[in-house]
Design an enzyme around this catalytic site. Structure first.
Site, PDB file in Angstrom:
ATOM      1  N   GLY A 140       0.738  -1.338  -0.287  1.00  0.00           N
ATOM      2  CA  GLY A 140      -0.068   0.196   0.003  1.00  0.00           C
ATOM      3  C   GLY A 140       0.984   1.208  -0.023  1.00  0.00           C
ATOM      4  N   THR A 141       0.595   2.207  -1.001  1.00  0.00           N
ATOM      5  CA  THR A 141       0.927   3.443  -0.933  1.00  0.00           C
ATOM      6  C   THR A 141      -0.067   4.606  -1.487  1.00  0.00           C
ATOM      7  OG1 THR A 141       1.527   3.575  -3.056  1.00  0.00           O
ATOM      8  CG2 THR A 141       3.306   2.901  -1.708  1.00  0.00           C
ATOM      9  N   THR A 142      -0.201   5.892  -1.208  1.00  0.00           N
ATOM     10  CA  THR A 142       0.988   6.799  -0.516  1.00  0.00           C
ATOM     11  C   THR A 142       0.208   7.514   0.687  1.00  0.00           C
ATOM     12  OG1 THR A 142       1.862   6.945  -2.561  1.00  0.00           O
ATOM     13  CG2 THR A 142       2.099   8.676  -1.156  1.00  0.00           C
TER      14      THR A 142
END
Length: 288
Positions: free
Chosen positions: A57-59
């Site tokens: 997962g990002t951001t």
């Protein structure tokens, strides 16, 4: 608390840390210990295959404003070249005056931040007082460091901690932001904003242009979502607002009243405004 109570590690020493209590009684339940044999399972000597077997997962972005601080995150999780999730939550309230955002291996990151929230609640129940913000930052630093064996195999977790410091002399500067590296090193952001994750470079560039000291909450929320939009424009692992499916970034604001999740309706309004402004600017430049 009696001498034979399992909450005591040895006579005279009460375990105010839930993690240490768990390590003493059931160490196999702690995240890093469950991934000791990951290299053999993935056939990888350096963890290069780990990024393809677990969603990432990002951001995450964090912005301080006059009288508080906020943290926001996009909703996309990727697994190698696949889109693992369109609506993952990456921002969590951890106690009354703090919240954390997560980037990295999704499953381990969510587990870490939930354990961190339990740590804070457990400490307050045992000691009778909540941890200070610095105490929370140090506690999370140790938890990230404890994840190092898994991080070396490709399952890194990089959180951002934000909070309202009730002990701050100036309420307008009570919003604090702490970022971490993969080995648990902590760094407090003194310039009012930060970003982590694969889109952080683009988000920080956007924030650098938009941020100004002394902004109010409404402006801070707008530039946080705008920076996530800019990150999604250049980073395939960062998801922008999905108007078709009704998926928008999530955010938490923290001030003297405590931590509060921003209503989806407000986030939708801001996101649609950003898209409309960008569309108008694009059409204007095309017609020039």
């Amino acid at each position: 608390m009696t001498a034979g109570d399992p909450m005591r590690l040895h006579p005279g020493h009460a375990l105010s840390s839930f993690t240490e209590h768990l390590r003493a009684l059931a160490p196999e339940l702690l995240g890093p210990n469950r991934f000791a044999a990951l290299d053999g399972a993935t056939g990888s000597s350096g963890g290069t295959g780990a990024k393809d077997i677990a969603p990432h997962g990002t951001t995450i972005v964090a912005v301080s404003y006059r009288g508080g601080v906020l943290i926001a995150g996009d909703r996309r999780a990727t697994q190698g070249n696949l889109l693992a999730s369109r609506d993952m939550d990456k921002v969590y309230i951890t106690d009354t005056f703090s919240a954390a955002g997560i980037a990295g291996t999704a499953g381990m990151a969510v587990e870490l931040v939930r354990l961190f929230a339990v740590e804070l609640e457990h400490y307050e129940k045992i000691e009778g007082v909540p941890l200070t913000f610095d105490g929370k930052a140090n506690k999370l630093s140790k938890m990230v460091r404890d994840n190092l064996p898994a991080a070396l195999q490709g399952l890194a977790v990089v959180p951002v901690l934000v909070g309202y410091d009730e002990r701050a002399g100036d309420p307008d500067r009570a919003g604090r932001i702490v970022s971490y590296d993969v080995v648990g090193g902590r760094s407090e952001e003194r310039f009012g904003y930060t970003a982590v994750g694969s889109g952080s470079m683009f988000a920080k560039t956007s924030l650098k242009k938009l941020y100004a000291k002394g902004i109010d909450q409404a402006r801070a929320l707008r530039i946080a979502l705008e920076s996530l939009y800019d990150a999604s424009d250049d980073d395939t692992a960062t998801g922008g607002p999905d108007l078709l499916r009704g998926i928008y970034p999530t955010a938490v604001v923290i001030d003297a009243e405590g931590a509060l999740e921003v209503p989806e309706s407000r986030l939708e309004e801001i996101a649609r405004g950003i898209v409309a402004d960008r569309t108008a600017a694009q059409e204007g430049s095309a017609g020039a």
